[in-house]
Motif scaffolding. Sequence first.
Motif, PDB file in Angstrom:
ATOM      1  N   ILE A  54       4.932 -23.452  -2.729  1.00 51.59           N
ATOM      2  CA  ILE A  54       4.676 -24.709  -3.434  1.00 51.59           C
ATOM      3  C   ILE A  54       5.849 -25.649  -3.151  1.00 51.59           C
ATOM      4  N   LYS A  55       5.529 -26.891  -2.839  1.00 54.34           N
ATOM      5  CA  LYS A  55       6.556 -27.867  -2.460  1.00 54.34           C
ATOM      6  C   LYS A  55       6.778 -28.880  -3.577  1.00 54.34           C
ATOM      7  N   PRO A  56       7.987 -29.449  -3.662  1.00 52.38           N
ATOM      8  CA  PRO A  56       8.243 -30.534  -4.628  1.00 52.38           C
ATOM      9  C   PRO A  56       7.390 -31.751  -4.286  1.00 52.38           C
ATOM     10  N   GLN A  57       7.112 -32.567  -5.290  1.00 52.62           N
ATOM     11  CA  GLN A  57       6.331 -33.787  -5.093  1.00 52.62           C
ATOM     12  C   GLN A  57       7.209 -34.992  -4.805  1.00 52.62           C
ATOM     13  N   VAL A  58       8.528 -34.783  -4.780  1.00 50.85           N
ATOM     14  CA  VAL A  58       9.484 -35.872  -4.567  1.00 50.85           C
ATOM     15  C   VAL A  58       9.854 -35.910  -3.092  1.00 50.85           C
ATOM     16  N   SER A  59       9.509 -36.972  -2.417  1.00 50.38           N
ATOM     17  CA  SER A  59       9.732 -37.059  -0.968  1.00 50.38           C
ATOM     18  C   SER A  59      11.201 -37.218  -0.602  1.00 50.38           C
ATOM     19  N   SER A  60      12.036 -37.638  -1.552  1.00 49.73           N
ATOM     20  CA  SER A  60      13.445 -37.873  -1.260  1.00 49.73           C
ATOM     21  C   SER A  60      14.274 -36.592  -1.228  1.00 49.73           C
ATOM     22  N   ILE A  61      13.684 -35.467  -1.603  1.00 47.81           N
ATOM     23  CA  ILE A  61      14.403 -34.198  -1.554  1.00 47.81           C
ATOM     24  C   ILE A  61      14.429 -33.709  -0.106  1.00 47.81           C
ATOM     25  N   ASN A  62      15.615 -33.383   0.387  1.00 46.04           N
ATOM     26  CA  ASN A  62      15.737 -32.851   1.749  1.00 46.04           C
ATOM     27  C   ASN A  62      15.075 -31.478   1.819  1.00 46.04           C
ATOM     28  N   MET A  63      14.277 -31.249   2.856  1.00 47.08           N
ATOM     29  CA  MET A  63      13.524 -30.009   2.952  1.00 47.08           C
ATOM     30  C   MET A  63      13.824 -29.291   4.263  1.00 47.08           C
ATOM     31  N   ARG A  64      13.950 -27.982   4.165  1.00 50.64           N
ATOM     32  CA  ARG A  64      14.037 -27.104   5.328  1.00 50.64           C
ATOM     33  C   ARG A  64      13.056 -25.956   5.081  1.00 50.64           C
ATOM     34  N   PHE A  65      12.546 -25.349   6.158  1.00 51.96           N
ATOM     35  CA  PHE A  65      11.495 -24.342   5.985  1.00 51.96           C
ATOM     36  C   PHE A  65      11.829 -23.053   6.738  1.00 51.96           C
ATOM     37  N   PHE A  66      11.328 -21.943   6.202  1.00 53.64           N
ATOM     38  CA  PHE A  66      11.511 -20.644   6.847  1.00 53.64           C
ATOM     39  C   PHE A  66      10.254 -19.807   6.662  1.00 53.64           C
ATOM     40  N   GLU A  67      10.199 -18.735   7.412  1.00 56.98           N
ATOM     41  CA  GLU A  67       9.117 -17.774   7.258  1.00 56.98           C
ATOM     42  C   GLU A  67       9.686 -16.380   7.000  1.00 56.98           C
ATOM     43  N   THR A  68      10.565 -15.916   7.869  1.00 61.45           N
ATOM     44  CA  THR A  68      11.152 -14.586   7.726  1.00 61.45           C
ATOM     45  C   THR A  68      12.520 -14.650   7.059  1.00 61.45           C
ATOM     46  N   GLY A  69      13.004 -13.498   6.631  1.00 63.41           N
ATOM     47  CA  GLY A  69      14.334 -13.440   6.041  1.00 63.41           C
ATOM     48  C   GLY A  69      15.413 -13.840   7.031  1.00 63.41           C
ATOM     49  N   GLU A  70      15.224 -13.480   8.292  1.00 59.37           N
ATOM     50  CA  GLU A  70      16.195 -13.863   9.322  1.00 59.37           C
ATOM     51  C   GLU A  70      16.239 -15.377   9.483  1.00 59.37           C
ATOM     52  N   GLU A  71      15.064 -16.015   9.476  1.00 60.44           N
ATOM     53  CA  GLU A  71      15.021 -17.478   9.569  1.00 60.44           C
ATOM     54  C   GLU A  71      15.673 -18.126   8.354  1.00 60.44           C
ATOM     55  N   LEU A  72      15.476 -17.534   7.183  1.00 61.81           N
ATOM     56  CA  LEU A  72      16.101 -18.051   5.966  1.00 61.81           C
ATOM     57  C   LEU A  72      17.622 -17.977   6.074  1.00 61.81           C
ATOM     58  N   ALA A  73      18.137 -16.837   6.529  1.00 61.33           N
ATOM     59  CA  ALA A  73      19.580 -16.673   6.659  1.00 61.33           C
ATOM     60  C   ALA A  73      20.162 -17.693   7.631  1.00 61.33           C
TER      61      ALA A  73
END
Length: 225
Positions: A52-71
């Motif tokens: 679920i994503k925030p509804q505020v467009s001014s929040i900086n967003m980054r995305f991941f899928e796996t734990g390695e990508e998150l790290a």
Amino acid sequence: MKILITGGGCREYIDSVRVVTNSSSGRTSAELAEELFAKGFEVTLITAKSAIKPQVSSINMRFFETGEELAVAIRKELTSCQYDAVIHAAAVSDFVPETIQIAGETIKAGKNAKKLPSGGEMTVTFKASPKIADSLHEWAKIGGNANAKVVCFKLLNNADEEAKTKAVSSLFGHSKADFVVYNDLSQITKESHPFKILKTNGECVATGNTNAEMADALCKVLEKL
């Protein structure tokens, strides 16, 4: 204050189409990001692609899928920018698929593994994944803020007080977090999200029943530092 928030669940690949994941929706981190942004914080949210994503467009967003990508994403943010605090709410997989045994063959598991045939049986061997929480202080220090505060989350399910105390103490011990937000899945409903915010000595500094109350409590805790 400049805040980094993580959220959502990891998807760990068995083969190119099959994954192991968890039930995290990312709602808590999305709502925390919205609430803290509304209070004047500069917020960056690293969240799962499926969350679920925030509804505020001014929040900086980054995305991941796996734990390695998150790290990788967290390390990049913390080592390249000076964050005042990290709120690490992502549901990181404790174990990830390592090998698959099927039809007498052993295959390395992962996103690049060929799609396995259906039917028959297979055995998947898992390995323990690195504890991302343990590196947050180090990465923030590399980024130029050795005093960045780290807030980690611990979710249990129908745990008694002894189990809660043991799990929270263990998290404090290996992560060196400044605060831990504790939740119990058995108490969470669509209308209520009970929480406790604990200090390293076990003292409870805040409690509440909604993500909005959690954001208020975290705001007060962080602004005092």
